[in-house]
Design a protein around this motif. Structure first.
Motif, mmCIF file in Angstrom:
data_model
loop_
_atom_site.group_PDB
_atom_site.id
_atom_site.type_symbol
_atom_site.label_atom_id
_atom_site.label_comp_id
_atom_site.label_asym_id
_atom_site.label_seq_id
_atom_site.Cartn_x
_atom_site.Cartn_y
_atom_site.Cartn_z
ATOM 1 N N HIS A 1 8.138 8.381 6.213
ATOM 2 C CA HIS A 1 8.062 8.432 4.756
ATOM 3 C C HIS A 1 7.475 7.103 4.271
ATOM 4 N N CYS A 2 6.305 7.184 3.668
ATOM 5 C CA CYS A 2 5.656 6.020 3.070
ATOM 6 C C CYS A 2 5.699 6.192 1.555
ATOM 7 N N ARG A 3 5.360 5.152 0.825
ATOM 8 C CA ARG A 3 5.399 5.236 -0.643
ATOM 9 C C ARG A 3 4.544 6.359 -1.200
ATOM 10 N N GLY A 4 3.377 6.571 -0.606
ATOM 11 C CA GLY A 4 2.444 7.533 -1.180
ATOM 12 C C GLY A 4 2.430 8.897 -0.531
ATOM 13 N N ALA A 5 2.878 8.992 0.706
ATOM 14 C CA ALA A 5 2.801 10.264 1.422
ATOM 15 C C ALA A 5 3.619 10.179 2.698
ATOM 16 N N ASP A 6 3.880 11.327 3.259
ATOM 17 C CA ASP A 6 4.531 11.391 4.561
ATOM 18 C C ASP A 6 3.466 11.554 5.634
ATOM 19 N N LEU A 7 3.674 10.888 6.747
ATOM 20 C CA LEU A 7 2.819 11.032 7.915
ATOM 21 C C LEU A 7 3.665 11.556 9.059
ATOM 22 N N GLN A 8 3.029 12.214 9.991
ATOM 23 C CA GLN A 8 3.683 12.673 11.215
ATOM 24 C C GLN A 8 3.056 11.902 12.378
ATOM 25 N N LEU A 9 3.914 11.327 13.227
ATOM 26 C CA LEU A 9 3.407 10.584 14.381
ATOM 27 C C LEU A 9 4.191 10.933 15.629
ATOM 28 N N LYS A 10 3.525 10.783 16.756
ATOM 29 C CA LYS A 10 4.225 10.894 18.029
ATOM 30 C C LYS A 10 3.526 10.021 19.063
ATOM 31 N N TRP A 11 4.297 9.633 20.047
ATOM 32 C CA TRP A 11 3.826 8.929 21.238
ATOM 33 C C TRP A 11 3.598 10.038 22.251
ATOM 34 N N ASP A 12 2.354 10.244 22.686
ATOM 35 C CA ASP A 12 2.099 11.371 23.573
ATOM 36 C C ASP A 12 2.298 11.011 25.048
ATOM 37 N N GLU A 13 2.092 11.986 25.901
ATOM 38 C CA GLU A 13 2.342 11.832 27.332
ATOM 39 C C GLU A 13 1.443 10.780 27.982
ATOM 40 N N ASN A 14 0.340 10.418 27.342
ATOM 41 C CA ASN A 14 -0.577 9.405 27.873
ATOM 42 C C ASN A 14 -0.339 8.027 27.266
ATOM 43 N N GLY A 15 0.728 7.894 26.482
ATOM 44 C CA GLY A 15 1.027 6.614 25.849
ATOM 45 C C GLY A 15 0.209 6.348 24.600
ATOM 46 N N HIS A 16 -0.483 7.365 24.100
ATOM 47 C CA HIS A 16 -1.276 7.241 22.878
ATOM 48 C C HIS A 16 -0.426 7.589 21.668
ATOM 49 N N LEU A 17 -0.770 6.995 20.547
ATOM 50 C CA LEU A 17 -0.115 7.314 19.285
ATOM 51 C C LEU A 17 -0.988 8.303 18.529
ATOM 52 N N ILE A 18 -0.424 9.467 18.268
ATOM 53 C CA ILE A 18 -1.130 10.531 17.558
ATOM 54 C C ILE A 18 -0.529 10.628 16.162
ATOM 55 N N THR B 1 0.834 -1.195 0.000
ATOM 56 C CA THR B 1 0.000 0.000 0.000
ATOM 57 C C THR B 1 0.873 1.251 0.000
ATOM 58 N N SER B 2 0.284 2.344 -0.442
ATOM 59 C CA SER B 2 0.990 3.618 -0.474
ATOM 60 C C SER B 2 1.244 4.156 0.922
ATOM 61 N N SER B 3 0.309 3.888 1.818
ATOM 62 C CA SER B 3 0.430 4.374 3.182
ATOM 63 C C SER B 3 -0.564 3.625 4.054
ATOM 64 N N CYS B 4 -0.187 3.355 5.278
ATOM 65 C CA CYS B 4 -1.079 2.680 6.220
ATOM 66 C C CYS B 4 -0.883 3.329 7.585
ATOM 67 N N GLY B 5 -1.919 3.975 8.067
ATOM 68 C CA GLY B 5 -1.825 4.693 9.332
ATOM 69 C C GLY B 5 -1.510 3.808 10.517
ATOM 70 N N THR B 6 -2.145 2.644 10.611
ATOM 71 C CA THR B 6 -1.879 1.788 11.766
ATOM 72 C C THR B 6 -0.502 1.140 11.677
ATOM 73 N N ASN B 7 -0.015 0.862 10.466
ATOM 74 C CA ASN B 7 1.332 0.303 10.349
ATOM 75 C C ASN B 7 2.368 1.353 10.720
ATOM 76 N N ALA B 8 2.128 2.592 10.327
ATOM 77 C CA ALA B 8 3.025 3.678 10.716
ATOM 78 C C ALA B 8 3.017 3.846 12.235
ATOM 79 N N ALA B 9 1.843 3.728 12.853
ATOM 80 C CA ALA B 9 1.740 3.840 14.308
ATOM 81 C C ALA B 9 2.470 2.691 14.996
ATOM 82 N N ALA B 10 2.321 1.481 14.484
ATOM 83 C CA ALA B 10 3.028 0.328 15.055
ATOM 84 C C ALA B 10 4.537 0.516 14.928
ATOM 85 N N ALA B 11 4.972 1.044 13.802
ATOM 86 C CA ALA B 11 6.409 1.284 13.590
ATOM 87 C C ALA B 11 6.941 2.306 14.587
#
Length: 169
Positions: free
Chosen positions: A133-150, A104-114
């Motif tokens: 950097h994914c094949r189709g687009a760049d995503l921005q992710l962070k692990w927040d102060e509550n342990g959530h992936l944003i 796939t060009s991009s997968c939000g949950t795979n990016a979050a798992a990574a």
């Protein structure tokens, strides 16, 4: 085309082998890293759930090398596969093979798992935005102060339609 930035909270990551205990900044690697069998050898993979199962495999090699094995691992284990290269503590490269779908060009949950895997391994910083950097687009992710992936990224409308529901008699 309409390009909008959206943000989503993907929740808390869990090791696949223990869905009752969240992955934390103090989780030992042994809690989420397993040896997996490919068609030709054994590899180490971080096994992460973001509500769906993922294997994250680290490499500094060309991601093309892993394509056949990604298909094999996905079909044999019914998981999404991510091949991840750490470019910099704030930048990674990810190739995704989604179970039942393929590359796939991009997968939000795979990016979050990574990113969950990389943060738990101390390869990227928690609380800071990391570019994926994914094949189709760049995503921005962070692990927040509550342990959530944003996650945030651009969203482009590619089609629209109307669904008509007719109840069966």
């Amino acid at each position: 085309m309409d390009h909008s930035i959206i943000s989503v909270d993907l929740g808390i990551p869990y090791p696949l082998n223990n869905l009752s205990t969240p992955l934390t900044l103090n989780s030992p690697i042994s809690e989420f890293c397993e040896e997996i069998s490919t068609s030709s050898e054994n590899w180490e993979a971080d096994t992460i759930s973001i509500g769906n199962p993922h294997f994250i495999i680290y490499t500094d090699d060309d991601h093309e090398y892993f394509q056949d094995e990604m298909k094999y691992l996905s079909s044999q284990n019914d998981v999404n596969i991510g091949v991840l290269t750490i470019i910099h503590p704030s930048e990674v490269l990810l190739t995704t093979y989604e179970r039942g779908l393929g590359f796939t060009s991009s997968c939000g949950t795979n990016a979050a798992a990574a990113i969950a895997s990389a943060v738990a391994r101390r390869l990227v910083k928690p609380y800071d935005w990391v570019t994926v950097h994914c094949r189709g687009a760049d995503l921005q992710l962070k692990w927040d102060e509550n342990g959530h992936l944003i996650e945030k990224g651009s969203c482009t409308k590619v089609c629209c339609g109307t669904y008509f529901y007719q109840e069966q008699e």
